[in-house]
Design an enzyme around this catalytic site. Sequence first.
Site, PDB file in Angstrom:
ATOM      1  N   ASP A 178       0.865  -1.186   0.000  1.00 11.94           N
ATOM      2  CA  ASP A 178       0.000   0.000   0.000  1.00 11.94           C
ATOM      3  C   ASP A 178       0.897   1.229   0.000  1.00 11.94           C
ATOM      4  OD1 ASP A 178      -2.316   1.758   0.369  1.00 11.94           O
ATOM      5  OD2 ASP A 178      -3.359  -0.081   0.952  1.00 11.94           O
ATOM      6  N   HIS A 249      -2.950   3.129  -4.513  1.00 11.01           N
ATOM      7  CA  HIS A 249      -2.332   2.598  -3.277  1.00 11.01           C
ATOM      8  C   HIS A 249      -0.882   2.167  -3.520  1.00 11.01           C
ATOM      9  CE1 HIS A 249      -5.890   2.656  -0.676  1.00 11.01           C
ATOM     10  NE2 HIS A 249      -6.592   2.358  -1.751  1.00 11.01           N
ATOM     11  N   GLU A 319      -9.927   2.441  -5.225  1.00  8.94           N
ATOM     12  CA  GLU A 319      -9.560   3.808  -4.846  1.00  8.94           C
ATOM     13  C   GLU A 319      -8.353   4.331  -5.618  1.00  8.94           C
ATOM     14  OE1 GLU A 319     -11.086   3.886  -0.250  1.00  8.94           O
ATOM     15  OE2 GLU A 319      -9.103   3.022  -0.603  1.00  8.94           O
TER      16      GLU A 319
HETATM   17  C1  ACM Z   1     -10.914  -0.942   0.483  1.00  3.59           C
HETATM   18  O1  ACM Z   1     -11.401  -0.906   1.620  1.00  3.59           O
HETATM   19  N1  ACM Z   1     -10.399   0.149  -0.061  1.00  3.59           N
HETATM   20  C2  ACM Z   1     -10.917  -2.142  -0.299  1.00  3.59           C
END
Ligand code: ACM
Length: 545
Positions: A178, A249, A319
């Site tokens: 991440d 991420h 995201e």
């Molecule tokens: C997530 O909670 N962004 C998969």
Amino acid sequence: MDLIPAPRVAAPREGATPYVFGPRPTLSAGPGTEATARWLRREIGAATGWDLPDTPGARGDVRLAIDPVVAEDLGPEGYRLTVDGSGVDLAGGGAAGLFWGAQTLRQLLGADAYRRAPLPGRTAWSLLPTEISDAPRFGWRGMLLDVARHFMPKDGVLRYIDLLVAHKLNVLHLHLTDDQGWRFESLRHPRLTEVGAWRARSRWGHRASPLWNETPHGGFYTRDDLREIVAYAAERHVRVVPEIDLPGHSQAAIAAYPELGNVDVVDTAALEVWDDWGVNENVLAPTEAVLRFYEGVFEELLELFPVEVSPFVHVGGDECPKAQWKASPAAQERIRELGVGDEDGLQSWFIRHFDRWLAERGRRLIGWDEILEGGLARGAAVSSWRGYAGGIAAAEAGHDVVMCPEQQVYLDHRQADGADEPVPIGYVRSLEDVYRFEPVPPKLDARAAAHVLGAQANVWTEVMENQSRVDYQVFPRLAAFAETVWSHLPEPESRDYAGFEARMTSHYARLDALGVEYRPPGGPLPWQRRPGVLGRPKEGEPPIV
Ligand code: ACM
């Protein structure tokens, strides 16, 4: 018997006398039962002091078998456990079913069977005569552990595998990368861990908190650590699903290799591993070089996670902010070149590339529900996190689905409303709320419902700085979750929560013996609180800006 998760059928034999083990019980292990025999000797042996020697040709106190009749009645993960005056017969439909039956046997022996040494003076172990037939509702009974936001050293991961199997859960989804850390050693790209596994400090609390923990944080698993984790899990019938999150991420990777980022709009050479929480604008550049880089990473990953252990590989896909691609002339040129229309098309170009690439290597891609937005290859599966909607759409389109809606089974969310809850995040999701979680939404027809492989509880660790905090957020709610995926419960509103709570009294004693730092029913103990560390507002409260 207070079994958790509740078995399908359990019939105590009223009036029959208990089976009392002698000081040196024996084991008869039939063909195919070796791994469970090993586990019993190691775990039950440690707690009782028994060696459980094998008794070839004789009837031991505990008899293990793989039984085709059980396989036919209850499937490979099913088992039948009978206790009578002659001892214990444990028959699995397959090796996995036998192993889940051994977990039930341990629960029947009582909380002390979860200790690592016998208590002085404790010699008598007995079981009430009983007959249990059991099998899981779902094949995917998982937990996601985010080891990127806060690293959990290898021992902690192995311990969590033990905790999963004690609840008959069988998938560990490891979120390995991440913005805040890269946790997987790559020989090809060593800076991913030399640089990407370490950050200088961490936000202390939710991102709205003004506090910082100035202690540097980091760590990563070596290739042998991951091999060990995978093998330890496999021996216990747990599948480890690795996740490399892309194209969002990704700041830790970009900090290690600045050329992975959108260099025409950001000075990526100045980026460090992120010390804050939230959704990050620094995403991967949509170049062929980035694809080749990540193919290399996945090649190394596939070598460590053999197909028979983990056919699924998670590529994230959640995201991914599009601002940099919008601003980047190079990304805009790629959109034209590839003919993908817009920035959303670029995101799905990334995912579809790895969908094909993994399929060519006999693997199945799984990703967060955002990956549906660009259309997917048939074999790809979806983790439905933004509620049920993504999972419903995916299942109706014929894709397999793992349900993990954040409104129900995100265990970073607070467990109660009190001001003492440590770093409260998001919704209040109590033990009872989790107990009433239903993986299959009623609106799915039978054909679509068959695509729901199961569910998982997700443990995001932004505000869980160590194993104690993880334990507090995960337990006791993981016990309730386990029952929603293993047991055949009625509709959520008809579930016997009072009965579950009563069984939890015995289960807390098991968790105590295991050394799990769960949230006590009365609320956090003083050292489990985090006074003054800001969380996220509850529903209906104004946002923190
Ligand atoms: C997530 O909670 N962004 C998969």
